[in-house]
Enzyme design. Sequence first.
Site, PDB file in Angstrom:
ATOM      1  N   GLU A   1      -4.315   5.036   3.380  1.00 56.24           N
ATOM      2  CA  GLU A   1      -5.611   5.067   3.611  1.00 56.24           C
ATOM      3  C   GLU A   1      -6.124   6.212   4.283  1.00 56.24           C
ATOM      4  O   GLU A   1      -6.666   6.180   5.246  1.00 56.24           O
ATOM      5  CB  GLU A   1      -5.847   3.785   4.547  1.00 56.24           C
TER       6      GLU A   1
ATOM      7  N   ARG B   1     -18.064  14.803  18.073  1.00 55.70           N
ATOM      8  CA  ARG B   1     -16.573  15.006  18.367  1.00 55.70           C
ATOM      9  C   ARG B   1     -16.078  15.709  19.615  1.00 55.70           C
ATOM     10  O   ARG B   1     -14.950  15.317  20.223  1.00 55.70           O
ATOM     11  CB  ARG B   1     -15.908  15.327  16.969  1.00 55.70           C
TER      12      ARG B   1
ATOM     13  N   CYS C   1     -30.671  16.443  25.699  1.00 55.69           N
ATOM     14  CA  CYS C   1     -30.640  16.527  26.975  1.00 55.69           C
ATOM     15  C   CYS C   1     -29.302  15.598  27.531  1.00 55.69           C
ATOM     16  O   CYS C   1     -29.392  14.879  28.160  1.00 55.69           O
ATOM     17  CB  CYS C   1     -31.763  15.690  27.412  1.00 55.69           C
ATOM     18  N   GLU C   2     -28.376  16.495  27.700  1.00 57.92           N
ATOM     19  CA  GLU C   2     -27.070  15.994  28.110  1.00 57.92           C
ATOM     20  C   GLU C   2     -26.262  17.308  28.221  1.00 57.92           C
ATOM     21  O   GLU C   2     -26.058  18.140  27.252  1.00 57.92           O
ATOM     22  CB  GLU C   2     -26.636  15.053  26.969  1.00 57.92           C
TER      23      GLU C   2
ATOM     24  N   TYR D   1     -16.048  12.140  10.017  1.00 57.47           N
ATOM     25  CA  TYR D   1     -16.433  11.413  11.133  1.00 57.47           C
ATOM     26  C   TYR D   1     -17.537  12.553  11.966  1.00 57.47           C
ATOM     27  O   TYR D   1     -17.487  12.600  13.052  1.00 57.47           O
ATOM     28  CB  TYR D   1     -15.215  11.511  12.107  1.00 57.47           C
TER      29      TYR D   1
HETATM   30  N1  LLP Z   1      -6.929   3.139   8.049  1.00 56.14           N
HETATM   31  C1  LLP Z   1      -7.105   2.571   9.421  1.00 56.14           C
HETATM   32  C2  LLP Z   1      -6.712   1.009   9.706  1.00 56.14           C
HETATM   33  C3  LLP Z   1      -7.987   3.303  10.410  1.00 56.14           C
HETATM   34  O1  LLP Z   1      -8.202   2.869  11.776  1.00 56.14           O
HETATM   35  C4  LLP Z   1      -8.143   4.602  10.123  1.00 56.14           C
HETATM   36  C5  LLP Z   1      -8.972   5.622  11.113  1.00 56.14           C
HETATM   37  C6  LLP Z   1      -7.946   5.176   8.946  1.00 56.14           C
HETATM   38  C7  LLP Z   1      -7.263   4.241   8.031  1.00 56.14           C
HETATM   39  C8  LLP Z   1      -8.155   6.866   8.504  1.00 56.14           C
HETATM   40  O2  LLP Z   1      -7.696   7.379   9.195  1.00 56.14           O
HETATM   41  P1  LLP Z   1      -7.661   9.218   8.969  1.00 56.14           P
HETATM   42  O3  LLP Z   1      -7.063   9.549   7.690  1.00 56.14           O
HETATM   43  O4  LLP Z   1      -9.124   9.517   8.756  1.00 56.14           O
HETATM   44  O5  LLP Z   1      -7.137   9.620  10.208  1.00 56.14           O
HETATM   45  N2  LLP Z   1     -13.440   8.968  14.736  1.00 56.14           N
HETATM   46  C9  LLP Z   1     -12.247   9.476  14.961  1.00 56.14           C
HETATM   47  C10 LLP Z   1     -11.319   9.009  13.939  1.00 56.14           C
HETATM   48  C11 LLP Z   1     -10.873   7.721  14.139  1.00 56.14           C
HETATM   49  C12 LLP Z   1     -10.281   7.146  13.319  1.00 56.14           C
HETATM   50  C13 LLP Z   1     -10.134   5.559  13.149  1.00 56.14           C
HETATM   51  N3  LLP Z   1      -9.443   4.996  12.176  1.00 56.14           N
HETATM   52  C14 LLP Z   1     -12.264  11.238  14.839  1.00 56.14           C
HETATM   53  O6  LLP Z   1     -13.442  11.830  14.560  1.00 56.14           O
HETATM   54  O7  LLP Z   1     -11.391  11.724  14.894  1.00 56.14           O
END
Ligand code: LLP
Length: 431
Positions: free
Chosen positions: A290, A330, A361-362, A390
């Site tokens: 994924e 982020r 404003c932060e 993200y």
């Molecule tokens: N599968 C599941 C069950 C997940 O929880 C996630 C990410 C992914 C796949 C995808 O992961 P990736 O390949 O994108 O690393 N907002 C955070 C990242 C949160 C990821 C949450 N889950 C950021 O900006 O770094």
Amino acid sequence: MLYTNLNINEKGHLTLGGLDTVELAKEYGTPLYVMDKDRVRENCRAYRTAMQKYFGKDCLPFYASKALCFTDMCRLAAEEEIGLDVVSSGELYTAKRAGFPMERVGFHGNNKTDADIAFGISLGVGHFVADAAEEIEVIEREAAKAGIQQKVLLRVTPGIDPHTHAKIATGMVDSKFGAAIETGAAMELTKQILGCPHIDFEGFHCHVGSQIFEASPFISAVDIMLDFISQVMAETGYIAKILNLGGGFGVRYTEDDPKMNLEKFIHMVADHLDTKRKEYCLPRLTIYMEPGRSIVADAGITLYTVGTVKKIPGYKNYVSVDGGMADNPRFALYEAKYTVLNAERANADCDLICTVAGRCCESGDLIGENISLAEPKRGEILAVLTTGAYNFSMASGYNRLCRPALVWVEGGKSRVAVRRESFDDLLEKDL
Ligand code: LLP
């Protein structure tokens, strides 16, 4: 340059996918998300090709759409013949509207509502990744009502520390996600699912975390998951058909991040999986992954216009831009690091060390600290690299700022894929 789709033209301007970013900023305004569509396609293909080569023809990446979700992104994923991971009815609805084939959708999330589950079943989602006992009950109930057998994977927490930021580590026992093997919860839920006549139990899912650069957490996940699958086989006779290894492959935000080789990584995991599977005398498994970040991050940049440049002698220099935490939270959330360039003089010496700040404003509204830049002037364009994942998907409307537009760059041309929010959009829901 951090990535091969970035370059500098004869004017000294930064280019993305061959297009002048300063011209793009002029044409579409700022802040602006710009995405290299060809690069997104290459990333999808790299996953699909390597997975099918090393894991087998029926193995598939399910793009984690939480990283970047809008209609044309779902269309692209459909065209590239990959699967789609959604975590909400909103993401699912977007996929449906894009004409994404529902049988290739996996519905995730640690707390799906009854309405989410009913909606997923009504649209015919391929499978749910069940997270808890309550969800299994509702899936069984809704599937019975619909007179179908719903495919389900069970999310298991393997108990691995992936050496990443604490807020994006998800595979440890103390996690809101999934059922832990260690506590016996995973086995219990497995038995619960096996007792559900309207569930077609396909196998297991795990996800250790995000922005991971080492193979070892994935190798450990394979060991733990195969051990669990063989325990399940011994205790219940059930043989899993599918193992989803989740996402989490790291991307380079700065030159300090290591370069990753996806094909080598998948090859390594596949070899290890095969050896272990034989040790456990298990039949061949279909593997899903994924990836989210590694499909879209390096395809995207954000363009801003510089407003004020403030030097505080003995303290810091602040360069403020016309966006910030509302379009990229982020730094505020994870102190994430980015590469920032003066897009107008991308070749010039970096003569200013500064904090790049947003306009909210932060005081925590920053894009980055200790950034070396060719000293910008008001009106010049700054580019923040690797913002494809993200950023758009985590944007907010804080301070009633209009969300930026998102522009695709493809084959030397650009077009708006998501238009900029207008003041009328801001008021549309106010009654
Ligand atoms: N599968 C599941 C069950 C997940 O929880 C996630 C990410 C992914 C796949 C995808 O992961 P990736 O390949 O994108 O690393 N907002 C955070 C990242 C949160 C990821 C949450 N889950 C950021 O900006 O770094």
